[in-house]
Design a protein around this motif. Structure first.
Motif, short mmCIF file in Angstrom:
data_model
loop_
_atom_site.label_atom_id
_atom_site.label_comp_id
_atom_site.label_asym_id
_atom_site.label_seq_id
_atom_site.Cartn_x
_atom_site.Cartn_y
_atom_site.Cartn_z
N ALA A 3 5.96 2.46 4.90
CA ALA A 3 4.56 2.34 5.36
C ALA A 3 4.44 2.74 6.83
N ASP A 4 5.41 2.34 7.66
CA ASP A 4 5.37 2.68 9.09
C ASP A 4 5.49 4.18 9.30
N PHE A 5 6.38 4.82 8.54
CA PHE A 5 6.54 6.27 8.67
C PHE A 5 5.26 6.98 8.26
N ALA A 6 4.66 6.56 7.16
CA ALA A 6 3.42 7.18 6.70
C ALA A 6 2.32 7.02 7.75
N SER A 7 2.19 5.82 8.28
CA SER A 7 1.15 5.56 9.28
C SER A 7 1.37 6.38 10.55
N GLU A 8 2.63 6.46 10.98
CA GLU A 8 2.97 7.21 12.19
C GLU A 8 2.59 8.69 12.08
N HIS A 9 2.67 9.25 10.87
CA HIS A 9 2.41 10.67 10.68
C HIS A 9 1.04 10.94 10.05
N GLY A 10 0.23 9.89 9.91
CA GLY A 10 -1.12 10.07 9.39
C GLY A 10 -1.19 10.28 7.90
N PHE A 11 -0.17 9.84 7.17
CA PHE A 11 -0.17 9.97 5.71
C PHE A 11 -0.72 8.69 5.07
N THR A 12 -1.38 8.86 3.96
CA THR A 12 -1.93 7.71 3.23
C THR A 12 -1.21 7.55 1.90
N ILE A 13 -0.82 6.31 1.60
CA ILE A 13 -0.25 5.99 0.29
C ILE A 13 -1.30 5.16 -0.45
N ASP A 14 -1.97 5.77 -1.41
CA ASP A 14 -3.03 5.07 -2.14
C ASP A 14 -2.41 3.96 -3.00
N GLU A 15 -2.89 2.74 -2.80
CA GLU A 15 -2.39 1.61 -3.57
C GLU A 15 -3.56 0.77 -4.08
N TYR A 16 -3.43 0.29 -5.31
CA TYR A 16 -4.49 -0.48 -5.95
C TYR A 16 -3.90 -1.72 -6.62
N GLN A 17 -4.74 -2.73 -6.73
CA GLN A 17 -4.33 -3.93 -7.47
C GLN A 17 -4.56 -3.68 -8.96
N VAL A 18 -3.47 -3.60 -9.70
CA VAL A 18 -3.56 -3.37 -11.15
C VAL A 18 -2.94 -4.57 -11.85
N PHE A 19 -3.67 -5.12 -12.80
CA PHE A 19 -3.22 -6.28 -13.56
C PHE A 19 -3.13 -5.92 -15.04
N VAL A 20 -2.06 -6.36 -15.68
CA VAL A 20 -1.92 -6.20 -17.13
C VAL A 20 -1.86 -7.60 -17.74
N CYS A 21 -2.86 -7.93 -18.52
CA CYS A 21 -2.95 -9.28 -19.11
C CYS A 21 -2.81 -10.35 -18.03
N GLY A 22 -3.44 -10.12 -16.90
CA GLY A 22 -3.46 -11.09 -15.81
C GLY A 22 -2.29 -11.03 -14.86
N GLU A 23 -1.27 -10.23 -15.16
CA GLU A 23 -0.09 -10.14 -14.30
C GLU A 23 -0.14 -8.87 -13.46
N ARG A 24 -0.08 -9.04 -12.15
CA ARG A 24 -0.12 -7.88 -11.26
C ARG A 24 1.19 -7.12 -11.34
N ILE A 25 1.11 -5.80 -11.28
CA ILE A 25 2.31 -4.98 -11.40
C ILE A 25 2.59 -4.24 -10.09
N PHE A 26 3.89 -3.98 -9.85
CA PHE A 26 4.35 -3.31 -8.64
C PHE A 26 5.41 -2.28 -9.02
N LYS A 27 5.60 -1.29 -8.15
CA LYS A 27 6.71 -0.35 -8.36
C LYS A 27 8.02 -1.13 -8.26
N PRO A 28 8.87 -1.04 -9.27
CA PRO A 28 10.07 -1.90 -9.31
C PRO A 28 11.27 -1.37 -8.53
N TYR A 29 11.03 -0.90 -7.30
CA TYR A 29 12.16 -0.46 -6.49
C TYR A 29 12.94 -1.66 -5.97
N THR A 30 14.25 -1.55 -5.95
CA THR A 30 15.13 -2.58 -5.39
C THR A 30 16.20 -1.89 -4.55
N THR A 31 16.88 -2.67 -3.73
CA THR A 31 17.98 -2.10 -2.94
C THR A 31 19.27 -2.05 -3.76
N LYS A 32 19.38 -2.87 -4.78
CA LYS A 32 20.58 -2.89 -5.61
C LYS A 32 20.51 -1.83 -6.70
#
Length: 519
Positions: free
Chosen positions: A211-240
């Motif tokens: 997010a900091d890199f995008a902001s520093e260079h004027g890039f936008t990452i479009d993000e929305y609140q999406v719910f499936v059957c009441g559960e919010r979903i996120f990109k499942p990136y992990t460090t492991k």
């Protein structure tokens, strides 16, 4: 006047998508555009905006609903009865062809669109008889034009509604048994976690750096609140990074220790794209148990294709290269236009320039990174193997652990071979360290490998070690209650066991015999 036949409708509906779950992406895409307009017009704030998906397998029902601006009632019929005639802006909007909303026709009996615009006490409804559409498409006796077909299967209505409520809703009623995957909640959620324009998972520690890199260079990452059957979903990136185990579980074998960024082109006021990718030990191709493996291509933060998109378009030197990495390429330029299937871009001059700019990184640099990482790991392992064998040799000398002189000689011969390999490995590591000292990515990779395969010090020379351990006892010589002749016989038995049994088994048996004979 030209006649546009009914088959056009088939091409835009039942024949459009290989994966039926893509219709969820299409409806989310339309909701995202509506939310953007509502936020710009001050109707809602970004934090208030949301997209709700409901899946009821028992009732065979699906709905996708947003709380954006809807469509004014006086425009509703015109907009909803127009096919491939969208008023959206290609440069700003995520969907612009006016065909995505038809995706549900292939999968249900009835497709309903309903909405209410801010300040209007009207609910507008468009109902498609999806089952009849499919019947007409396969009926050779009916040959209406595309426009006539739309009129035959659509029904519009309006009624009074709460003027303070605004939304747009898509409903699939009577989902077909041939479209069962649309009702499988977990599979739908996993699909949307990859493709939808949603935030990174909370546990992904590099999300702030992105997010900091995008902001520093004027890039936008479009993000929305999406719910499936009441559960919010996120990109499942992990460090492991995980690999499957024999008992059906998973275990971490590697991790992302940092991320690197790249802008295409680097020095331009109007870049075509930018990206981030994870830095790990690159020990092997990332197993499929990791849902976000591969470099993903995105436009407006909506995934284009899948983890194999870049590989399918020959970006990599070797096909396997695509699965060593994790990351995302965000296309920016308005002329990088997703094709109708959203599995790549329309082929134009800008697309070709995009390919030219990414080629050196994907084709050459990525190959260098994981090949050098593999060479460096093998060199560290050779040093470790020599040190381990040295320690084993020293212990056997100290405790009289050799079976006989031949056994000791065999260990020394093996050590001499490992010593040469370790010396070669040391030179290779030194060379890689020198060449990589100004390369932030490779330096980070090498450090991560050193952390996992530590070498205590430069391996000692074998010759002084051998000279310092002359005249030590062998195992059978410890059995002092036996005669020398008997000790030699026992030593021969030990040698035979070592020759015919697996090493671990032989050592276990020999140690047990030694223990019993020592009593």
């Amino acid at each position: 006047m030209a006649f546009i036949g009914k088959n056009v409708i088939e091409n835009l509906t039942t024949a459009m998508y290989e994966d039926l779950r893509i219709i969820y992406r299409e409806y989310i895409q339309n909701s995202a555009d509506s939310i953007d307009r509502a936020v710009r017009d001050g109707i809602i704030t970004r934090d208030e905006a949301k997209i709700d998906i409901d899946i009821n397998a028992r009732k065979r029902y699906i709905s996708v609903m947003d709380n954006a601006a809807g469509i004014p009632y006086e425009q509703f019929v015109k907009i909803m009865s127009s096919i491939a005639d969208s008023t959206k802006d290609r440069g700003e909007d995520k969907g612009f062809r006016g065909i995505g909303r038809l995706g549900g026709i292939s999968s249900c009996e009835t497709l309903i669109f309903s909405c209410s615009a801010p300040g209007e006490a009207v609910l507008s409804i468009c109902k498609w008889d999806a089952k009849r559409v499919r019947e007409i498409l396969v009926d050779k006796t009916q040959n209406p034009s595309a426009a006539e077909l739309v009129d035959m299967v659509t029904e519009f209505s309006q009624k009074e509604y709460d003027e303070d409520t605004h939304f747009f809703k898509v409903e699939l009623i009577g989902v077909e048994k041939t479209s069962e995957e649309l009702l499988q909640k977990d599979k739908v959620m996993n699909y949307l976690r990859s493709v939808a324009p949603i935030p990174y998972a909370t546990g992904f520690i590099f999300k702030s750096k992105i997010a900091d890199f995008a902001s520093e260079h004027g890039f936008t990452i479009d993000e929305y609140q999406v719910f499936v059957c009441g559960e919010r979903i996120f990109k499942p990136y992990t460090t492991k990074l995980y690999e499957p185990t024999s008992n059906g579980q998973k275990k971490a074998y590697d991790e992302i220790v940092d991320i690197a960024f790249k802008i295409f082109p680097e020095n331009s006021d109007k870049p075509l794209a930018w990206m981030w990718y994870g830095i790990s030990k690159f020990e092997k191709q990332i197993p499929s148990i990791n849902p976000m493996r591969g470099i993903r291509l995105r436009k407006s933060n909506i995934q284009i294709g899948n983890e194999n998109t870049f590989s399918a378009h020959d970006f990599y030197f070797e096909t396997r290269g695509c699965l060593y990495f994790v990351g995302e390429v965000f296309a920016i330029d308005e002329d990088l236009i997703p094709n109708a299937r959203r599995d790549y871009f329309n082929l134009n001059d800008t697309c070709r320039e995009f390919e030219r700019l990414l080629h050196p990184l994907f084709y050459d640099r990525f190959k260098t990174i994981y090949h050098y990482a593999n060479d460096y790991k093998k060199a560290l392992q050779k040093q470790q193997e020599f040190q381990t064998s040295q320690s084993d040799y020293q212990q056997k000398v100290t405790t009289g652990g050799f079976l006989n002189a031949d056994d000791k000689q065999a260990h020394e011969t093996k050590l001499e071979s490992q010593e040469k390999a370790a010396e070669k490995a040391t030179k290779q590591i030194t060379m890689r360290d020198q060449k990589g000292k100004d390369d932030e990515v490779l330096s980070r990779v090498y450090q991560a490998l050193r952390d996992k395969y530590p070498v205590k010090s430069t391996p000692a020379k074998l010759k002084p070690l051998k000279e310092a351990t002359k005249g030590q006892e062998y195992m059978s010589q410890k059995l002092s209650k036996f005669s020398k002749k008997e000790q030699k016989t026992i030593s021969r038995i030990y040698s035979i066991l070592r020759a015919i049994l697996p090493m671990d088994t032989a050592n276990m048996v020999i140690n047990k015999i030694q223990e019993e004979l020592s009593k």
